[in-house]
Design a protein around this motif. Sequence first.
Motif, short mmCIF file in Angstrom:
data_model
loop_
_atom_site.label_atom_id
_atom_site.label_comp_id
_atom_site.label_asym_id
_atom_site.label_seq_id
_atom_site.Cartn_x
_atom_site.Cartn_y
_atom_site.Cartn_z
N LYS A 1 34.61 15.78 29.11
CA LYS A 1 33.68 17.19 28.04
C LYS A 1 34.17 15.72 26.93
O LYS A 1 33.48 15.60 26.13
N SER A 2 35.25 15.17 26.61
CA SER A 2 35.57 14.03 25.52
C SER A 2 34.12 13.13 25.32
O SER A 2 33.85 12.83 24.26
N ASP A 3 33.55 12.86 27.35
CA ASP A 3 32.37 11.29 27.08
C ASP A 3 30.64 12.22 26.83
O ASP A 3 30.15 12.52 26.60
N VAL A 4 31.11 13.51 28.08
CA VAL A 4 30.23 14.14 27.98
C VAL A 4 30.20 15.73 27.92
O VAL A 4 30.97 16.82 28.70
N THR A 5 29.16 16.55 27.13
CA THR A 5 29.72 17.67 26.85
C THR A 5 29.60 18.81 27.25
O THR A 5 30.16 19.94 27.93
N ASN A 6 28.16 18.37 28.33
CA ASN A 6 27.74 19.41 29.46
C ASN A 6 28.07 18.77 30.78
O ASN A 6 28.02 18.22 31.62
N SER A 7 30.00 18.93 31.09
CA SER A 7 31.06 18.70 32.28
C SER A 7 31.45 18.80 32.47
O SER A 7 32.25 20.19 31.73
N ARG A 8 31.97 19.60 34.12
CA ARG A 8 32.75 20.38 34.26
C ARG A 8 33.53 19.96 35.63
O ARG A 8 32.89 18.99 36.22
N CYS A 9 34.83 20.17 35.68
CA CYS A 9 35.45 19.89 36.88
C CYS A 9 35.90 20.98 37.82
O CYS A 9 36.21 22.17 36.58
N VAL A 10 35.88 20.94 39.12
CA VAL A 10 35.84 22.03 39.76
C VAL A 10 36.60 21.29 41.43
O VAL A 10 35.90 20.46 41.53
N GLN A 11 37.48 22.20 41.75
CA GLN A 11 37.91 22.73 43.16
C GLN A 11 36.96 22.70 44.35
O GLN A 11 36.41 23.63 44.03
N PHE A 12 36.61 21.39 45.43
CA PHE A 12 35.94 21.76 46.93
C PHE A 12 35.96 22.99 47.00
O PHE A 12 35.29 24.05 47.65
N ASP A 13 37.24 23.77 47.24
CA ASP A 13 37.80 24.86 47.63
C ASP A 13 37.38 26.13 47.15
O ASP A 13 37.03 26.60 47.34
N GLU A 14 36.81 25.89 45.79
CA GLU A 14 36.10 27.08 44.68
C GLU A 14 34.98 26.96 45.28
O GLU A 14 34.57 27.66 45.42
N ILE A 15 34.12 25.84 45.20
CA ILE A 15 32.69 25.70 45.30
C ILE A 15 32.73 26.29 47.05
O ILE A 15 31.32 27.38 46.80
N ARG A 16 33.45 25.80 47.97
CA ARG A 16 33.09 26.33 48.99
C ARG A 16 32.84 27.85 49.39
O ARG A 16 31.71 28.71 50.39
N ALA A 17 33.94 28.44 48.51
CA ALA A 17 34.12 29.78 48.73
C ALA A 17 32.53 31.12 47.49
O ALA A 17 32.42 32.19 48.09
N MET A 18 32.08 29.52 46.85
CA MET A 18 31.11 30.53 46.18
C MET A 18 29.69 31.16 46.51
O MET A 18 29.71 30.36 47.50
N LYS A 19 28.59 32.03 46.11
CA LYS A 19 27.91 32.19 46.86
C LYS A 19 26.53 31.24 45.64
O LYS A 19 27.27 31.16 45.24
N LYS A 20 25.14 31.83 46.03
CA LYS A 20 24.54 30.67 45.51
C LYS A 20 23.96 31.23 44.08
O LYS A 20 24.06 30.58 43.35
N ALA A 21 24.36 32.26 44.02
CA ALA A 21 24.09 32.92 42.61
C ALA A 21 24.97 31.88 41.49
O ALA A 21 25.37 31.74 40.38
N GLU A 22 26.35 32.10 41.87
CA GLU A 22 28.42 31.14 41.67
C GLU A 22 27.71 30.15 41.21
O GLU A 22 28.28 29.01 40.14
N LEU A 23 26.94 29.22 42.56
CA LEU A 23 26.66 27.82 42.78
C LEU A 23 26.04 27.39 41.25
O LEU A 23 25.93 27.10 40.84
N ARG A 24 24.59 28.01 41.08
CA ARG A 24 24.16 27.72 40.74
C ARG A 24 24.48 27.99 38.51
O ARG A 24 24.41 27.54 37.73
N ASP A 25 25.45 28.74 38.22
CA ASP A 25 25.95 29.27 37.26
C ASP A 25 27.04 28.14 36.51
O ASP A 25 27.15 27.04 35.60
N VAL A 26 27.91 27.36 37.50
CA VAL A 26 28.72 26.56 37.47
C VAL A 26 27.99 25.16 37.11
O VAL A 26 28.44 24.99 36.41
N PHE A 27 26.34 24.59 38.18
CA PHE A 27 25.72 23.71 37.81
C PHE A 27 24.63 23.73 36.80
O PHE A 27 24.66 22.45 36.50
#
Length: 853
Positions: free
Chosen positions: A549-575
């Motif tokens: 975030k210090s280089d790109v304000t609109n950025s995020r780090c996330v674990q694959f296992d979290e992504i795998r458990a997300m539903k479509k709406a949750e994915l959209r919220d993350v990205f």
Amino acid sequence: MAELNLKQITDKLNAEFSGENRKLVFWYDDHGDFATEIESLELAGAKLYRLAPDNQFQTKYFLERVDTVTSYLVYAPFPRPPVRDNHLEDTIRYSKIFHADRVSLLTVDLGIDEKYKPVIQKYIKFFSARERTQRFYDLEIENFTRETIEVALMSVLCKTRTASFEEVVRVVLMDEGVSENSFEENSSDDNRFDQNKMLGEFEKYDLLTPFWGLCEEHFGYNDVTPNLEKLVVTLFVTYTARYLQADLPEGLKSFVSYKSGNIIAFLDSLINNVLYRQKYDDLSAYVARGLNAGAVFKGYDPGVLMTCDTFAVIDWVIIAWVMERLLAEDTGAKLSDLTIPAICEERQKKHFAEIFNTTYGLLNHSYYLILSANYQCQNNFKSVVDQYLEADYRIDGHYRKFYYYFDQLSETAGFEKLRDLVENIYTNEYLAKVITGWNDALVSEGMPAALPLQRRFYEQLIRPIKDKLVVIISDALRYEVGHELFLKLQDDKKCTARLSGMLGVLPSYTRLGMAALLPHKTLTISADYKVQVDGCTADDLKQREAILKSDVTNSRCVQFDEIRAMKKAELRDVFTGMDVVYIYHNQIDARGDKQNTENEVFTACEEAINEIHGLIKRLTSNANTTHFMVTADHGFIYKRDKLQESDKIGNGASKDAFVNRRFIIHQQALFGDGIASMPMGKILGNDDTKTVSFPVSSNVFKVAGGGQNFVHGGSSPQEMIIPVIDVKTEKGRIETRPAQIMLVSMVQKITNLIVFLDFMQTEPVGDGISITSYRIFFISEDNEKISNQQSYIADNRDDKAQQRIFRLQFAFKNKQYDKSKQYYLVAIDEKNGLEVLRHGVAMDLAFANDFGF
């Protein structure tokens, strides 16, 4: 329809009962043909009265005393008794007699020629049941002969949808009475075919003799005392004789039928149908045991078995030969001009491929590893790197695939010698040379710039990208695994991928590798050996996200296992609204770094490839993301054999050093045989005065605990060359077309029951051209299949047209062909069932036999 018989009878009877006067009509049905249907008669002005042999006097009393007004049809399902025994004879004299001949009704209704009336009469018992008669009608036979009538009767009993003797035989062989436990090697049944339910039905309706007669006519099977077991043996031995490139043993020749074309087409129909494939395997195993096929084929030159796949034991003979050649390191060995990889590929296309795919995969990768026995490493760093990226990575891939297949074997004892050879070559002939050559050049040339540096990954590859980007970092995804992922992405018609290599940091371990992939100006290792990015630690997800975030304000780090458990709406919220997202995937390192699971690391590689590909597809569809960068923090070395003490280097480091199996960091370099050192400042591009010491081979430092087969952190191409895959996807439908095939052979006339035809895949599989499966066979003008069916997968990627030519063999049914009619070679796209090729030929067989003249 079957109802027409009853309608005819009903109309005649109602005509008899017309008028106002009371009438009695007697119907003696000699054979009781209509006993089950009589209740369904719709009589107008009359009632049905059933007559029994022992109720004549009661009937007489009823008709002449009890009810003298109602008209009756008196139905007797037995012959009319003699006059002196018939108490109703005087009643009959003032009544009427009705006659209904079922045979005549059937022949007229079905349009059967008068000359076949005796055939219907012979099987009239069959037509006593309304359901059977209806199914006979439903077959809608156009031309009746004795054979078509008998085949139709059998088809009804077998409940096939069409009147086909081949379908009848197929149902007979599929009967549960001769399946599963019936074919077990230790079954106690003396004759496992005796209890066939269908043959029992045929016998009940006098169809058993016609069945065996048709077996002779269609398959050439003839025996004084025919039985199903001998028929099956005849089918399989004849099939074998056609594809075996040598004579059968004398003891089996008596089973060879003169109608092999029909048999080949029939057995091919079992092999190529997923519903019947298992039964084919059961029958094949049963016949193989009975003929002692293992011993029979063991005496043959394996080359003559290459085109034959009647029995699974044939594959074992070929496998034994390949094993013998590989153990002798005879990589130039051939069977029928096929190299060992070509042999494996060819047999993997045969019927028993599902059973032997693992074994042939193992043998194929063994071959390429044995080729590495004479491996030679380059003598300068750039050449070592170039050779690895062009060719050497494949050796690591073959080793990984060898164990991937080896670990799937249910019994490995027979492959231990080959495993030992592979392990020895990979460890002592390849790894020993390539890692030593790598380190000699690396140290002598001082970390030359032969590849882009991992620590400049963000600066050179991420920061310049202006569109939304997802970076997938897979822990321990070494280059050769990344290359396989790249190929998988290339095959995805919605992906465009580019693969390049990157030189990882040294030591090649997770904390430093993960930090090197983040935006930074400085990358340092503190006095207490903590990795710092611009003075901040980056050990966990939260710390890495803060740095990103210090280089790109609109950025995020996330674990694959979290992504795998997300539903479509949750994915959209993350990205949504993000410019850069780092996804951390950990399958390979998580499995390999634990002692109890490190031998599963190659399985983890396969899973990682599929997971990353699946992640890219899912984010494209559900998170409005179309640009991805896939890379890793480091690679790894894996060797199956446990480390010997001679493979361990004494740890002479001081107590305040950072010690790992594959590296040691300290202010003072470690000296000794098999150890090299480099300044950390040179590696990290700063003024760090610490030194990293590492084994110049695949050996390790003596360290307590942890696994021993899976290691990383050291200096080797396997650990330090990192894949970078730039992937762009398209959300919409990508227009692709199937790989087409064309007939190359100029054939206008078929003059032999066996023909070989050449075809060509018109274009290589690649961008816009997808892999396609075809079914290819010959048919007549009325769509009767007259040959065996060949399956072909158009998956050739070779740019040279000559390399895309393939040959198929067709065996025609042994029957009379009309020279004046047209027959066709057709190819069907298996996916959509569309015909993509039709080529007309004339059938000009001087003699309908199975000989080449």
